[in-house]
Design an enzyme around this catalytic site. Structure first.
Site, short mmCIF file in Angstrom:
data_model
loop_
_atom_site.label_atom_id
_atom_site.label_comp_id
_atom_site.label_asym_id
_atom_site.label_seq_id
_atom_site.Cartn_x
_atom_site.Cartn_y
_atom_site.Cartn_z
N ASP A 107 0.85 -1.18 0.00
CA ASP A 107 0.00 0.00 0.00
C ASP A 107 0.90 1.25 0.00
O ASP A 107 1.87 1.31 -0.75
CB ASP A 107 -0.95 -0.05 1.20
CG ASP A 107 -2.05 1.00 1.15
OD1 ASP A 107 -3.01 0.82 0.38
OD2 ASP A 107 -1.95 2.01 1.86
N TYR A 121 -2.74 11.28 2.15
CA TYR A 121 -3.22 11.23 0.77
C TYR A 121 -3.05 12.59 0.10
O TYR A 121 -2.68 12.68 -1.07
CB TYR A 121 -4.70 10.82 0.74
CG TYR A 121 -4.92 9.34 0.77
CD1 TYR A 121 -5.15 8.62 -0.40
CD2 TYR A 121 -4.91 8.65 1.98
CE1 TYR A 121 -5.35 7.26 -0.37
CE2 TYR A 121 -5.12 7.28 2.02
CZ TYR A 121 -5.34 6.60 0.84
OH TYR A 121 -5.54 5.24 0.88
N HIS A 167 -4.80 -7.38 -0.01
CA HIS A 167 -4.11 -6.10 0.07
C HIS A 167 -3.29 -5.95 1.34
O HIS A 167 -2.19 -5.39 1.30
CB HIS A 167 -5.15 -4.98 -0.02
CG HIS A 167 -4.56 -3.62 -0.17
ND1 HIS A 167 -3.78 -3.26 -1.25
CD2 HIS A 167 -4.63 -2.52 0.64
CE1 HIS A 167 -3.41 -2.00 -1.11
NE2 HIS A 167 -3.90 -1.53 0.03
#
Length: 379
Positions: free
Chosen positions: A177, A298, A352
């Site tokens: 990730d 982000y 993930h």
């Protein structure tokens, strides 16, 4: 650089506030629709919250987390929490494990003994590793950066921790990730990196276009995923501060936001995750109030330092590929950036959050790769 021992000790009043708000939460009225098609399924979230309130013991889990040696390092005015777990092998290579979002360092708790004491799990003592497992800045027990930063700055701070703080001449970054992006920045920039291990895609070349049908299919899947389930990412990358007010005051809202990410792509959640372990991840965010600051990373992807065009990573690189990964690209696509891929492993299960979902598969591959690096196979 100041590094001091650290122990997790959540105040009782904070713990009771979180649990009390979960117990007294006002639940929304939702339409009768197919579960998970339009967002979090009410029944599943209610079951999970009930587990936290009635079957889960934070203090017991806190003690488990504190069983590993933890420290706090001050780097550029930022307090970074990390585990430093050493094996009994003095000359063992050190691996830096970087988690993603919405994860915490606790994602790696289940792999620490397997990597530092592999002989206990059918492996070889001579393959043991030393581990450094930081909490990303603004995540969990690492304090919130005073300005919005992203993986390039995380990478710089982590490299300083490894080289200046811990005095290492060489180490091996590993990540999935966001951790795969951080690890890639470190590998591109730091001369101390000996090799690189990733279980996610890491970098693409800016504006990279697919050149084969397989690459085109992977890119199409990526775009479809972003269109169908990328709203959380777009919001966090554009106006993350708008979310801070809701998540700071609503443990239920914050829990739902995290819960949705771990559910994505998994039919039977509790066949994959231990319920207590996932509750610990959620509770770390709730108890530290760090979900809003974690989402700032982000935004940091957009406003922090950007990769130069044609940025190439040429250290020996391993990719570990899980079939349930949310977005997986073929080797030919990744070789445009990672020009020295020496190991490519496809495993039969997992998704993930690789180390959390499949600790044995994760550790088997990482140990094998580090053994080959140590033996000089890629020199």
């Amino acid at each position: 650089m100041r590094i001091e021992p650290f122990t997790i000790a959540i105040p009782d009043d904070r713990l009771q506030w979180v649990l009390g708000r979960l117990a007294d939460a006002r639940w929304p009225e939702l339409p009768d629709e197919e579960p998970w098609r339009h967002g979090v399924h009410d029944a599943d979230l209610r079951d999970f919250v009930d587990h936290i309130l009635n079957h889960y013991d934070w203090r017991a889990e806190e003690a488990k987390l504190n069983a590993f040696p933890q420290f706090m390092a001050e780097i550029d005015g930022q307090n970074i929490h990390f585990i430093h777990a050493k094996s009994g092998r003095p000359d063992a290579p050190t691996v830096l494990l970087s988690h993603g979002w919405p994860s915490t360092h606790a994602d790696f708790i289940g792999v620490i003994d397997r990597l530092t004491q592999p002989e206990r799990f059918g492996g070889r003592t001579e393959d043991a590793l030393h581990l450094v497992i930081p909490s990303l800045p603004g995540y969990g027990f690492s304090t919130m950066p005073r300005r919005i930063i992203g993986p390039p700055t995380f990478a710089r701070q982590f490299d300083r921790l490894m080289t200046e703080g811990l005095g290492l001449d060489s180490y091996i970054p590993q990540g999935g990730d966001v951790g795969s992006v951080i690890s890639s920045w470190i590998a591109w920039r730091s001369p101390a990196v000996r090799a690189l291990h990733l279980n996610y895609n890491g970098w693409f070349q800016p504006g990279q276009k697919p050149e084969t049908p397989e690459e085109a299919e992977a890119v199409a899947r990526w775009h479809n995923l972003r269109d169908d389930d990328g709203g959380y990412s777009h919001l966090a990358a554009t106006r993350p501060l708008n979310l801070a007010y809701a998540f700071t005051d609503s443990p239920l809202g914050a829990a739902a936001w995290i819960f949705a990410r771990y559910k994505r792509g998994i039919d039977d959640l509790w066949a994959v995750y231990d319920k207590d372990a996932l509750a610990t991840t959620v509770m770390i965010f709730l108890l530290t109030g760090s979900l809003p600051s974690s989402m700032n990373s982000y935004r940091g992807l957009r406003i922090d330092e950007q990769r130069p065009a044609d940025s190439i990573i040429d250290v020996p690189t391993a990719f570990l590929r899980f079939p349930g990964e949310i977005a997986s690209f073929p080797r030919s696509f990744l070789e445009k950036t990672y020009t020295n891929i020496v190991r490519w492993t496809d495993v039969p299960a997992g998704g993930h959050f690789a180390a959390f979902e499949q600790p044995e598969l994760f550790c088997t591959d990482l140990l094998a790769f580090c053994r080959d690096v140590t033996d000089g196979k890629f020199d």
